[in-house]
Design an enzyme around this catalytic site. Structure first.
Site, mmCIF file in Angstrom:
data_model
loop_
_atom_site.group_PDB
_atom_site.id
_atom_site.type_symbol
_atom_site.label_atom_id
_atom_site.label_comp_id
_atom_site.label_asym_id
_atom_site.label_seq_id
_atom_site.Cartn_x
_atom_site.Cartn_y
_atom_site.Cartn_z
ATOM 1 N N ASP A 461 0.904 -1.075 -0.149
ATOM 2 C CA ASP A 461 0.035 -0.008 0.100
ATOM 3 C C ASP A 461 0.924 1.279 -0.054
ATOM 4 O O ASP A 461 2.087 1.091 0.452
ATOM 5 C CB ASP A 461 -0.944 0.164 1.352
ATOM 6 C CG ASP A 461 -1.981 -0.856 1.112
ATOM 7 O OD1 ASP A 461 -2.287 -1.441 0.210
ATOM 8 O OD2 ASP A 461 -2.766 -0.980 2.234
ATOM 9 N N ASP A 783 -4.404 -2.773 4.871
ATOM 10 C CA ASP A 783 -5.222 -2.222 6.071
ATOM 11 C C ASP A 783 -6.623 -2.275 6.207
ATOM 12 O O ASP A 783 -7.324 -2.319 6.997
ATOM 13 C CB ASP A 783 -4.587 -0.981 6.512
ATOM 14 C CG ASP A 783 -4.896 -0.085 5.325
ATOM 15 O OD1 ASP A 783 -5.420 -0.260 4.258
ATOM 16 O OD2 ASP A 783 -4.185 1.230 5.251
ATOM 17 N N ASP A 787 -9.272 -5.481 1.954
ATOM 18 C CA ASP A 787 -7.900 -6.036 1.647
ATOM 19 C C ASP A 787 -7.716 -7.608 2.160
ATOM 20 O O ASP A 787 -6.789 -8.420 1.714
ATOM 21 C CB ASP A 787 -6.494 -5.403 2.306
ATOM 22 C CG ASP A 787 -6.648 -3.876 1.688
ATOM 23 O OD1 ASP A 787 -6.626 -4.009 0.552
ATOM 24 O OD2 ASP A 787 -6.074 -3.054 2.240
#
Length: 1173
Positions: A461, A783, A787
């Site tokens: 990310d 997070d 996901d």
């Protein structure tokens, strides 16, 4: 009983007065209430309690202020309603572990042989002429020595006990570590509640009934509750009901919130109504637990409770995984004892299992051959050459010989099989996990630790991992002007400022706040969503305050909220005006919100028409320049719905989120973490490709990727947006094609504006790809709630400890406690270190194995007696296994580990260089030992120990052979510290105190064994000269090691590698069925069909029980009875297993058993139930 309460309303329960403590409602009433769903629940609350506010009053809590947090009040609540804690499964006792260790087949064989040997040593043949039994008796020894015949048997038994205790102790400490990890994970999990009007985070275990909890997107609910206020709230209740659809929660339709369910959208507040064992999850756990004993008597395999119990706890810990592994091991044990692991994930485990099976087969063959040759030689020599006939009085003597041969054979097997492997893996992993905690890696699944060492790709990310996640607004476009710095408030039209301030203050989660700094002169603390914190910071920079506006418009006054989610990429809040009209404030990703704007506020604060042409110009002149500076752009807008038009249809989102008026576009900066560029360049040097997957604008993503070093100038890499990515990889039908994906992913470095599905598609595509010489091993960071699938699919999933939602943490293998990318690099280092530690141990162990097996085999065939006795072999086994695994598995990692490319999935465990070392050292050791064996008596001028009679005293000759053998192993242990052909084997040896102490400790023990071991160890004390010679010969290993490393490996083409990973054909086979990739290849090799069946049925069975318990929602007592039918159905399934052959039938048999358990119990079950009571 619970159901009666549910069916017959008892009027106003306050009037009854016989309640637990001082509360106006009992635990039983709350429990009965929580078992109801949707409309039923709403009716029950209305009939019995009035409304949720009344329940709050009876629980003595305020919906706004929460509890007081007074310790005596909390104690009362604990007493009346229980604690929020589900007790874990009882740990195995040390004795149980000892019993498990005793199940080892080789140890059982040794025990039997030792007992026979003991029995025979106490049996003396009555009279008879010993001479008549031929030379085989070898000149029977005198009385004293005959009496000492029992020692060997006893010593073997004693050695077995030592091995068992060591194994049990290791298992016990492993279990203890899992428990520690479990409690650590539980302590980490906190939840937001309101106490004394303050929003605070408390550990989940401290939540009590009556607490007002704030729930938001991504939470895993830690207790049951009733909704007080909610915005657009949707929950995933599949963990309890098995229904995958998201359930919409609202005060008037379905206010019941259940523990263990996930918040998928929206936010709200609930009053906690049941905790711990009284919550719905707890009740199911109790049911599963209570029926455990009945089932164990009937069905030996009903062992899934532990898996469920731990799944129910806030995070499914390693313990649950461990218990599943144990279950599976028990299922496989009848066929063959092999390390069966939970899933195909672990690259190392697969290779190790294969290697262990190969070595085991070779060992078995060698030991059988040894026994056969010894017996044949004895029989031919005694009865053919000497021409004796078998007489009754000689039988015990002959049997003693046969037992001796058998013991030698078993000893060869013991030495050949590397039992130390699982031990070395465990020690190495446990040691690494402990140390990784200090490097901010909380490992949830042990195997993730070494898989990380093989990682070839990391999909990371952007926000919070590569950047600092401390956001600030640095540019703004307000009233037709692009401000490169935040303007003073008097420069902007006051009306526009008011609209902007109101929009930001109201249209953001009220849990998001900016608090004063903890330390003098520090930065203000950002609490909640970081993007919203940046916008609230803008409000403060414009010399205004958001709190008075929020106080004026509390969350209850909001008419409708469209919360942020990954498909909307915007958030909107609707307020009702005094005149009956509505105003809606919106904010979100600038390209998306601007597309829905038809007006924009000009410099005078007046709305003017905003056409598509204006929008394109704004994107070119404002948004792209901001994005190219690495800024995230957010558009703030509003829309008015006049009263005369009537109330719009709020469910028609497309019409509502349209015709907006743009107030401002702001650029938010999230600076790159200073240590990230260095960490990424380390990854690139180590052969790991880093890709950035983000929801941000492509220009922002490209700018950040360049700053981090993911994109390097002059290199031909791709940056794609989610839409473009999907266009490239999908065919006309919209299906993902692997061939298309294979053309995209090798060059892809940045995927922007991506949805969680894109992330999952990318990860799955890279893992399944066959492009390149090795298969990719992919690590992913995540997070958000969505996901989860990508984290689960990845070989290693990293969840963010700070910013991560509970759902993400639960799907992950490792939690980054500091959300920092550099911690991932540390994990790579530890993973590679584990892999290398296991290889070092293998290199050492296999050298000993090869030498010991050949010495025992040839020695036995030529001299009818193994030069290394059973007890000595067991001692060598102990050095090799337990002590060497301790010494070599605890080497600390060094930076140099990051200078080589990853091994990948298919690289063999034992490389050519290692094979060269193993065989090279084996040759040296064999030459020395055979020289000593056949010429040792001449060299040292001592009596020969060859061809000695059955119970003869230990000879100096054989003691020297044994001692030299051990000394060579000790010095070779130092050689084994390096596996890539390095010259300096002592490098960093002082940094590993465990290694030094093990080597010195072994040396000391060896002195004691040789000098004082006597008969049990078949050792005669040696002189100081003989000792010095032994040590000197042992040191020759170090010199020989230098010689071997000087030989270039590439010239030795004949050397084979061993311990390969999965081949491509097997992988193809495995990928035919998506679900099968949960299973280890080596396991498939052993018992493909049966294991799948057992496991599938077990899982289906448990799932059905959970679903059924939940749907009928009964109390524990009927539950325990009612579970009987499912036991019967489980037996039916077990019989079905024998007859059916294709996986489709599993569905059939399980569905029939589902109706079976959901409908009336079958007669058999009914009778067994009555019989049971």
């Amino acid at each position: 009983m619970a159901n009666n309460t549910a069916d017959h309303p008892q009027g106003n329960s306050v009037a009854e007065g016989s309640h637990d403590g001082d509360f106006g409602i009992t635990m039983e009433e709350l429990k009965a209430l929580m078992e109801l769903r949707s409309a039923e629940a709403v009716t029950k609350i209305r009939d019995c309690q009035g409304d949720v506010q009344t329940i709050c009053r009876r629980l003595k809590t305020s919906p706004i202020e929460g509890l007081s947090g007074n310790p005596t009040d909390l104690e009362k609540r604990h007493a009346a309603f229980g604690k929020n804690f589900i007790p874990p499964k009882k740990a195995k006792t040390f004795l149980q572990l000892v019993w498990e260790a005793l199940q080892d087949v080789t140890l059982i064989i040794l025990e039997i042989a030792a007992i026979i040997s003991l029995g025979l040593s106490f049996y003396h043949p009555p009279g008879g002429n010993a001479e008549a039994c031929g030379q085989a008796a070898g000149g029977i020894e005198d009385e004293g020595e005959a009496q000492a015949g029992w020692i060997e048997g006893a010593a073997i038994l004693f050695s077995v006990i030592i091995v068992v205790l060591v194994t049990a102790f290791n298992d016990w400490s492993k279990e203890k570590q899992f428990r520690g990890l479990q409690s650590r994970i539980e302590q980490e999990q906190k939840f937001t509640v309101i106490r004394k009007g303050q929003v605070i985070q408390i550990p989940v275990a401290e939540i009590v009934v009556g607490d007002i909890a704030q729930i938001k997107y991504g939470d895993l609910l830690p207790a049951d509750g009733i909704l007080i206020q909610g915005n657009d709230l949707k929950l995933d209740e599949s963990s309890l009901t098995g229904e995958s659809d998201q359930v919409r929660k609202s005060l008037d339709k379905d206010p019941m919130l259940l523990s263990g369910t996930h918040v998928m959208e929206g936010s709200g507040r609930m009053v906690v109504s049941a905790v711990g064992l009284n919550s719905q999850t707890g009740i199911i756990f109790t049911l599963l637990g209570s029926s455990e004993h009945d089932e164990e008597k009937k069905v030996k395999k009903a062992k899934t409770q532990d898996g469920i119990a731990l799944e129910i706890q806030p995070l499914k810990s390693e313990e649950a995984t461990e218990s599943e592994e144990k279950e599976e091991k028990e299922e496989v044990k009848q066929v063959k004892k092999v390390n069966v692991t939970k899933r195909e994930k672990s690259v190392l485990q697969g290779k190790l299992t294969r290697l262990a099976v190969q070595i085991g087969k070779a060992g078995l063959f060698m030991s059988a051959l040894t026994v056969i040759i010894l017996i044949l030689y004895f029989v031919i020599n005694t009865f053919a050459i000497q021409g004796l006939s078998w007489v009754a009085e000689c039988t015990p003597i002959y049997i003693q010989y046969f037992v001796k041969f058998f013991i030698i054979g078993v000893t060869v097997l013991v030495v050949a099989v590397p039992e130390g492997l699982p031990l070395a893996v465990t020690i190495s992993l446990a040691y690494s996990v402990k140390k990784m905690m200090k490097d901010n890696n909380l490992v949830r699944h042990l195997d993730a630790c070494e898989t990380m060492g093989n990682a070839t790709a990391i999909c990371s990310d952007k926000t919070g991992t590569l950047t600092m996640n401390r956001m600030t607004v640095v540019q703004a476009y307000i009233g037709d002007t692009h401000y490169k710095n935040i303007p003073e408030p008097d420069v902007i039209n006051p009306g526009t400022v008011d609209s902007l301030i109101n929009s930001i203050s109201v249209n953001s989660a009220y849990t998001t706040k900016i608090l004063p700094p903890e330390k003098e002169g520090g930065l203000p603390r950002h609490v909640g969503n970081k993007t919203e914190c940046a916008l609230l910071g803008l409000v403060l920079n414009l010399k205004r305050d958001y709190q008075p506006i929020r106080d004026e418009i509390p969350e209850e006054k909001m008419y409708k909220v469209y919360t942020f989610n990954s498909s909307r990429k915007s958030m909107s809040t609707v307020l009702q005006n005094p005149d009956g009209g509505f105003r809606m404030y919106s904010k979100g990703a600038s390209e998306i919100v601007l597309r829905k704007c038809s007006r924009i506020l000009d410099a005078q604060g007046q709305p003017r028409v905003f056409k598509a042409k204006d929008r394109e110009e704004m994107v070119m002149k404002v948004i792209e320049p901001m994005a190219c500076d690495g800024l995230r752009t957010i558009c703030v807008a509003y829309r008015d719905f006049p009263a005369e038009a009537g109330e719009p249809n709020w469910d028609n989102e497309n019409d509502i989120l349209n015709e907006l008026t743009c107030i401002a576009v702001v650029g938010i900066e999230d600076p790159v973490r200073p240590e990230v560029p260095e960490a990424i360049s380390k990854c690139q040097r180590a052969g790991i490709t880093v890709r950035m997957v983000t929801g941000d604008n492509i220009n922002t993503a490209r700018a950040i990727a360049t700053k981090c070093g993911i994109l390097l100038p002059g290199e031909d890499f791709m940056c794609l947006e989610g839409k473009e990515f999907n266009r490239l990889i999908r065919n006309d039908k919209g299906e993902v094609e692997q061939e298309r994906l294979d053309k995209v992913w090798p060059k892809l470095r940045v995927l922007a504006r991506s949805s969680p599905t894109d992330k999952h598609t990318l990860v799955k595509g890279i893992i399944d790809s066959m492009v390149g010489e090795t298969r990719q091993v992919v690590a992913v960071t995540g997070d958000g709630t969505n996901d989860g699938p990508a984290l689960k699919k990845a070989d290693v999933g990293f969840a963010m400890g700070i910013a991560g939602t509970d759902v993400a943490k639960e799907a992950s293998d490792i939690i980054l406690t500091d959300d920092n990318f550099t911690s991932i690099v540390k994990a790579v280092m530890w993973g590679r270190n584990v892999y290398d530690s296991i290889s070092k141990f293998l290199q050492f162990q296999l050298t000993v194995n090869v030498v010991a097996v050949i010495v025992a085999f040839t020695g036995a065939c030529i001299t009818q007696d193994s030069p290394l006795k059973a007890v000595q072999m067991l001692w060598v086994n102990l050095i090799m296994d337990t002590l060497a695994s301790l010494a070599l598995a605890t080497e600390p990692p060094t930076e140099s580990l990051l200078l080589r490319k990853p091994y990948g999935r298919n690289k063999p465990l034992i490389s050519r260089t290692m094979m060269k070392n193993i065989l090279g050292h084996a040759v040296f050791q064999l030459i020395i030992i055979f020289t000593l064996l056949f010429a040792g008596e001449k060299i040292f001028d001592i009596d020969s120990g060859r061809n000695s009679p059955l119970h003869s005293p230990p000879s100096e000759h054989y003691t020297i052979v044994f001692n030299v053998f051990v000394m060579m192993q000790l010095f070779n242990e130092i050689n084994a510290r390096k596996i890539h052909g390095e010259r300096n084997v002592f490098e960093g040896v002082y940094k590993n105190p465990i290694f030094c102490s093990v080597v010195l400790g072994t040396f000391a023990l060896q002195i004691i064994i040789v000098q004082f071991g006597g008969k049990p160890f078949s050792c005669a004390p040696l002189t100081i000269d003989q000792w010095l010679w032994c040590v000197f010969i042992g040191m020759g290993e170090l010199l020989w090691g230098q010689l071997i490393s000087a030989i270039p490996t590439h010239h030795l083409k004949f050397l084979k590698e061993a311990g390969h990973g999965s081949t491509k054909e097997e992988i193809h086979k495995e990928e035919m069925t998506e679900d099968m990739d949960e299973i280890d290849h080596a396991e498939m090799e052993l018992r493909r069909g049966q294991i799948l069946w057992f496991r599938g049925l077990n899982r289906i069975q448990t799932q059905m029980d959970v679903v059924y318990t939940f749907q009928t929602g009964q109390a524990p007592v009927p539950g325990a009875l009612r579970r009987q039918p499912s036991v019967v159905s489980q037996q039916n399934d077990a019989t079905a297993t024998k007859t059916l052959s294709s996986p489709t039938h599993v569905g059939l048999s399980s569905s029939s058993s589902l109706t079976n358990s959901a409908g009336a119990p079958p007669p058999a079950a009914a009778s067994s139930t009555t019989a049971g009571n």
